[in-house]
Enzyme design. Structure first.
Site, PDB file in Angstrom:
ATOM      1  N   ARG A  79     -49.316  -0.513 -33.580  1.00 21.99           N
ATOM      2  CA  ARG A  79     -49.748  -1.335 -32.445  1.00 21.99           C
ATOM      3  C   ARG A  79     -50.463  -2.583 -32.962  1.00 21.99           C
ATOM      4  NH1 ARG A  79     -46.317   1.973 -30.467  1.00 21.99           N
ATOM      5  NH2 ARG A  79     -47.084   3.809 -29.341  1.00 21.99           N
ATOM      6  N   ARG A 141     -41.377   9.170 -39.048  1.00 18.96           N
ATOM      7  CA  ARG A 141     -42.792   9.383 -38.725  1.00 18.96           C
ATOM      8  C   ARG A 141     -43.315  10.646 -39.403  1.00 18.96           C
ATOM      9  NH1 ARG A 141     -42.840   9.718 -32.454  1.00 18.96           N
ATOM     10  NH2 ARG A 141     -45.100   9.505 -32.723  1.00 18.96           N
ATOM     11  N   HIS A 172     -47.261  16.744 -33.308  1.00 22.11           N
ATOM     12  CA  HIS A 172     -47.358  17.119 -31.903  1.00 22.11           C
ATOM     13  C   HIS A 172     -47.243  18.641 -31.848  1.00 22.11           C
ATOM     14  CE1 HIS A 172     -45.518  13.077 -32.137  1.00 22.11           C
ATOM     15  NE2 HIS A 172     -46.156  12.802 -31.020  1.00 22.11           N
ATOM     16  N   HIS A 184     -39.920  11.804 -24.450  1.00 20.11           N
ATOM     17  CA  HIS A 184     -40.155  10.691 -23.532  1.00 20.11           C
ATOM     18  C   HIS A 184     -39.130  10.698 -22.402  1.00 20.11           C
ATOM     19  CE1 HIS A 184     -42.233   9.196 -27.158  1.00 20.11           C
ATOM     20  NE2 HIS A 184     -42.989   8.533 -26.312  1.00 20.11           N
ATOM     21  N   ASP A 256     -50.153  14.905 -24.968  1.00 18.24           N
ATOM     22  CA  ASP A 256     -49.308  13.725 -25.105  1.00 18.24           C
ATOM     23  C   ASP A 256     -49.252  13.052 -23.731  1.00 18.24           C
ATOM     24  OD1 ASP A 256     -47.674  11.826 -26.251  1.00 18.24           O
ATOM     25  OD2 ASP A 256     -46.215  13.252 -27.034  1.00 18.24           O
TER      26      ASP A 256
END
Length: 479
Positions: A79, A141, A172, A184, A256
């Site tokens: 970010r 990741r 996660h 998602h 999450d």
């Protein structure tokens, strides 16, 4: 109908909200004054360091102990550097180098940068064991496919972040690495016995807990042997029996983002998901990226309603709020020296070359584009910024024609650059067609699968697509 002010404040103490834009709207700071646990920052909140420092200072003016979180994994998920790419390699590259002290120093550098910006919660590291080459959301990741290696680097990453007073978040739970769908977009299923989870998915979480990780994030995945029909975020057997009692985690369980389809499609709405997650054992609820005042108030109202009708014990919410308060009291970011220069040599050490790059000359570089996952977002990647006079094309496989590319290259080699090329529609066929007619080198910047194109002269894997990885790939091709 107005809700009880004390219960509303209690509910707010369990919520991580967000807001659009580079400055906080009044409602976002008003909620902090009303007790909101904190906010998560996204790329759309970040312009540059001075702006971000002013933004976080404004949030802390509303309440000094507000939690300010961000998904700064380094590598592909960034970010802070969303406009140009991270100066650090991500977990797959660090796992390939396999130097746990380097991983600790990389994460300490990330933590020091966050600390300098008054950000005290990094929703990282990703400690999923990526055991499926077709995983669309984890991939690079992850530190790798070996549970022991992922566990060692998970502990190192947690240590690096928390050495500078930034809370780490192992994610996660109970493990998103064996999925072939993206939570998602839908609810993935990991159909494995609990015994397999204990040897494959869980070792990194155990290592993170042993390293003192302050928070753990849930996965919106279903593991029938553990969670039955529920996503793990809503499962007491996963969050209480396994994570709390068996593994011994005493910190904050963060959900999450509740806006994700893996959550909201089961619960029916974000507010209903919030009540279910709290009841199951979550302490801090990440609402998501698309948040406004009405949504936050709706979530708080549903939590209060669930307390009133018995779906959610008051003591459970009080326990959650107390854990969140303890986290905020612990988190004391310590600004220190930021060392982005360690990223490039680390990325270079992760590059692997199969075949020969001799005589590459001045090739035609073809970057094969594909949509990014929601976790990564739109972050620049590739070799482009690191090549000066080399001709480059950016196109999807459907926009390319093997014969036309070969004619355009003439007597030059063709370098194909992509992410997860083995599952990019049309990419394997295109590359193999061109390789039958011209010298081809492939640069894979995604998860390195078993696929290798027939007749290619060389196959280069970078184990990530950050700015550092792109620079390392360019240096490898053009020493």
């Amino acid at each position: 109908m107005a809700i009880d002010a004390g219960l509303r404040r209690l509910a707010l103490r369990t919520l991580l909200a967000s807001f659009p834009g580079p400055s906080a709207p009044d409602w976002a700071t008003d909620l902090i004054s009303d007790g909101l646990a904190g906010h998560v920052l996204f790329g759309f909140n970040v312009v540059d360091h001075p702006q971000l420092a002013a933004l976080t200072a404004g949030l802390r003016a509303a309440r000094a102990d507000v939690l300010i979180g961000i998904d700064e994994e380094g590598g592909d998920v960034t970010r802070l550097a969303h406009a140009g790419g991270s100066p650090y390699p991500g977990n797959a590259a660090l796992g390939m180098v396999d130097d746990t002290d380097l991983t600790r120093r990389i994460y300490r550098a990330i933590g020091a940068e966050l600390a300098s910006l008054s950000i005290d919660l990094d929703i990282a590291p990703d400690v999923d064991v990526n055991t499926d080459d077709d995983n669309p959301v984890i991939g690079t990741r992850s530190f790798g496919a070996d549970p022991a290696r992922v566990a060692a680097h998970a502990a190192a990453a947690v240590t690096g972040l928390q050495e500078v007073g930034v809370a780490a978040c192992a994610k996660h739970f109970p493990g998103h690495g064996a999925t072939v769908t993206d939570s998602h977009l839908e609810l993935p299923v990991v159909d494995a016995p609990v015994g397999v989870l204990r040897t494959r998915e869980l070792p990194p979480f155990v290592a993170a807990v042993s390293a003192g990780v302050r928070t753990i994030m849930t996965a919106h995945i279903r593991v029938p042997a553990l969670t039955g029909a529920l996503p793990a975020t809503f499962s007491q057997p996963a969050l209480v029996d396994l994570l709390r009692r068996e593994i011994g985690f005493a910190g904050v369980v963060i959900s999450d983002a509740l806006e994700m389809r893996g959550s909201v499609d089961y619960a029916g709405s974000i507010p209903q998901a919030a009540a279910l997650a709290l009841a199951a054992g979550c302490d801090l609820l990440c609402i998501g990226a698309r948040v406004d005042l009405d949504l936050v108030e709706g979530v708080a109202a549903e939590i209060v309603t669930a307390i009133g009708d018995g779906r959610l014990p008051l003591t459970r919410v009080e326990e959650a709020a107390e854990r969140v308060a303890a986290l905020a009291a612990w988190a004391r970011p310590v600004p220190g020296s930021v060392d982005p220069d360690i990223g490039y040599p680390a990325a270079l050490g992760a590059v692997r070359v199969e075949g020969s790059l001799d005589g590459l000359g001045a090739p035609l570089v073809v970057q094969l584009e594909a949509a990014s996952s929601a976790a990564i977002g739109h972050v620049p990647w590739g070799l482009g910024p690191h090549l000066d006079s080399t001709e480059q094309i950016r196109a999807t496989p459907a926009q390319c024609d093997a014969v036309s590319l070969t004619r355009r290259a003439g007597d030059r080699s063709i370098v194909f650059v992509g992410r997860n090329l083995h599952r990019l529609p049309g990419a394997p066929a295109l590359i193999e067609s061109v390789a039958a007619m011209a010298p081809v080198i492939v640069v894979e910047m995604g998860w390195p699968s078993k696929w290798r194109p027939r007749s290619a002269r060389a196959f280069v894997t970078t184990h990530g697509a950050s700015r550092a990885n792109g620079r390392a790939a360019a240096r490898t091709l053009f020493p």
